[in-house]
Design an enzyme around this catalytic site. Structure first.
Site, PDB file in Angstrom:
ATOM      1  N   ASN A  99      38.811  40.493  39.414  1.00 37.36           N
ATOM      2  CA  ASN A  99      39.977  41.361  39.520  1.00 37.36           C
ATOM      3  C   ASN A  99      40.833  41.116  38.279  1.00 37.36           C
ATOM      4  OD1 ASN A  99      42.299  42.710  40.152  1.00 37.36           O
ATOM      5  ND2 ASN A  99      42.878  41.398  41.886  1.00 37.36           N
ATOM      6  N   LYS A 152      43.455  42.637  37.313  1.00 35.59           N
ATOM      7  CA  LYS A 152      44.885  42.904  37.518  1.00 35.59           C
ATOM      8  C   LYS A 152      45.422  43.722  36.331  1.00 35.59           C
ATOM      9  CE  LYS A 152      44.976  38.812  40.386  1.00 35.59           C
ATOM     10  NZ  LYS A 152      45.698  37.656  40.910  1.00 35.59           N
ATOM     11  N   HIS A 188      45.339  43.813  48.279  1.00 35.55           N
ATOM     12  CA  HIS A 188      45.581  42.574  47.541  1.00 35.55           C
ATOM     13  C   HIS A 188      46.995  42.067  47.846  1.00 35.55           C
ATOM     14  CE1 HIS A 188      46.086  39.681  44.342  1.00 35.55           C
ATOM     15  NE2 HIS A 188      44.767  39.636  44.303  1.00 35.55           N
ATOM     16  N   GLU A 213      49.213  40.913  46.037  1.00 38.95           N
ATOM     17  CA  GLU A 213      50.257  41.370  45.110  1.00 38.95           C
ATOM     18  C   GLU A 213      50.720  42.778  45.490  1.00 38.95           C
ATOM     19  OE1 GLU A 213      47.904  40.519  41.663  1.00 38.95           O
ATOM     20  OE2 GLU A 213      48.079  38.385  42.139  1.00 38.95           O
ATOM     21  N   GLU A 237      41.967  35.607  50.686  1.00 39.88           N
ATOM     22  CA  GLU A 237      42.704  35.059  49.544  1.00 39.88           C
ATOM     23  C   GLU A 237      44.015  34.447  50.048  1.00 39.88           C
ATOM     24  OE1 GLU A 237      41.379  37.034  45.605  1.00 39.88           O
ATOM     25  OE2 GLU A 237      42.977  38.239  46.442  1.00 39.88           O
ATOM     26  N   GLY A 263      46.525  32.226  41.603  1.00 43.63           N
ATOM     27  CA  GLY A 263      47.198  32.002  40.327  1.00 43.63           C
ATOM     28  C   GLY A 263      47.975  30.703  40.250  1.00 43.63           C
ATOM     29  N   SER A 306      42.306  30.846  42.663  1.00 44.94           N
ATOM     30  CA  SER A 306      42.079  29.764  41.697  1.00 44.94           C
ATOM     31  C   SER A 306      40.630  29.279  41.659  1.00 44.94           C
ATOM     32  CB  SER A 306      43.040  28.599  41.976  1.00 44.94           C
ATOM     33  OG  SER A 306      44.386  29.009  41.789  1.00 44.94           O
TER      34      SER A 306
HETATM   35  P1  13P Z   1      43.300  33.704  40.590  1.00 45.00           P
HETATM   36  O1  13P Z   1      41.810  33.496  40.502  1.00 45.00           O
HETATM   37  O2  13P Z   1      43.952  33.888  39.262  1.00 45.00           O
HETATM   38  O3  13P Z   1      43.958  32.667  41.434  1.00 45.00           O
HETATM   39  O4  13P Z   1      43.516  35.120  41.338  1.00 45.00           O
HETATM   40  C1  13P Z   1      42.826  35.370  42.504  1.00 45.00           C
HETATM   41  C2  13P Z   1      43.030  36.784  42.863  1.00 45.00           C
HETATM   42  O5  13P Z   1      44.130  37.219  43.139  1.00 45.00           O
HETATM   43  C3  13P Z   1      41.864  37.675  42.849  1.00 45.00           C
HETATM   44  O6  13P Z   1      42.137  38.891  43.442  1.00 45.00           O
END
Ligand code: 13P
Length: 249
Positions: free
Chosen positions: A9, A11, A94, A96, A166, A172, A212
């Site tokens: 992803n 983003k 997601h 976010e 997740e 992150g 992560s």
């Molecule tokens: P990270 O791997 O940067 O923690 O992000 C995970 C994520 O949000 C994948 O959709």
């Protein structure tokens, strides 16, 4: 037997040139045919990504879409638009999008239905926040998310659903769920699906872990019985890291 899936992803990262460079740096010949590899670039680069991946085995997915077919929704992208450029997979829910754009499970249920109407595959994200994990309510939270958004689907519709657990506290942050924590939640999710549907549905659904995931921790997480791969954020922006993670699946 479920095939492993590793999805990147991206983003809101990478301009047009960077998108092309990153795709070209991924060498599909290094990927086992037992793993489905997916990338989710920004909307603006989906056409280019689709063209650049046509000879390889990399699948391209969108990061979001609107629940409506068309209309006065300035700035939004519909399932039909994605379909018309050859994109037939989408990430929905997601954390976010939930946190910054107020996407609720009720709204996501509608998006999932629209995506399935267009015969799209859905990578459905969900997971608890840190305070919920600390309070010990993480199983309830995940159960509610899945029941609200997905449990009105028919058994046959589940063939188009990929789940991505997740935990928000692991996204992150560099703090990943331990392999045991991932396995515990994934087994719980599979049990929930088995109790609502027939065992075949539960056995067939791929459940990815996200949060992560890095080359150093990927294989310990992916080797858990109910973890079928990962949804990768930061590490998917680096071709070597993403390749190493794919090779760990
Ligand atoms: P990270 O791997 O940067 O923690 O992000 C995970 C994520 O949000 C994948 O959709």
């Amino acid at each position: 037997m479920r095939k492993k899936i590793v999805a990147g992803n991206w983003k809101m990262n990478n301009n047009k040139r960077e998108t092309a460079e990153l795709i070209q740096a991924l060498k599909p010949l290094n990927f086992s045919t037992d793993v489905r590899v997916m990338i989710a670039p920004a909307f603006t680069h989906l056409v280019q990504a689709e063209e650049l991946t046509q000879v390889g085995r990399i699948e391209v997915l969108a990061q979001n879409m609107n629940a409506s077919e068309s209309g006065a929704f300035t700035g939004e992208i519909s399932a039909g638009m994605l379909h018309s450029i050859g994109i037939n997979k989408v990430i929905l829910g997601h954390s976010e999008r939930r946190a910054y754009y107020n996407e609720t499970d009720v709204a996501l249920k509608q998006k999932v239905e629209t995506a399935l109407t267009h015969d799209m595959e859905v990578v459905f994200c969900f997971g608890e926040e840190l305070d919920q994990r600390k309070a010990g309510t993480h199983f309830e939270v995940v159960q509610t998310q899945l029941e609200t958004a997905l449990f009105d689907l028919s058994a046959s519709q589940w063939s188009k659903i990929i789940l991505a657990y997740e935990p928000v506290w692991a996204i992150g942050t560099g703090e990943t769920a331990s392999p045991d924590q991932a396995q515990e939640m994934h087994a719980f999710i599979r049990g929930l699906i088995a109790s609502k549907y027939i065992q075949e549905v539960s056995d067939g659904v791929s459940i990815l872990y996200g949060g992560s995931v890095k080359p150093a921790n990927a294989s310990s997480i992916f080797s858990q019985a109910d973890v079928d791969g990962g949804l990768i954020g930061g590490a998917a922006l680096n071709a070597d890291d993403f390749t190493a993670i794919i090779q760990s699946a």
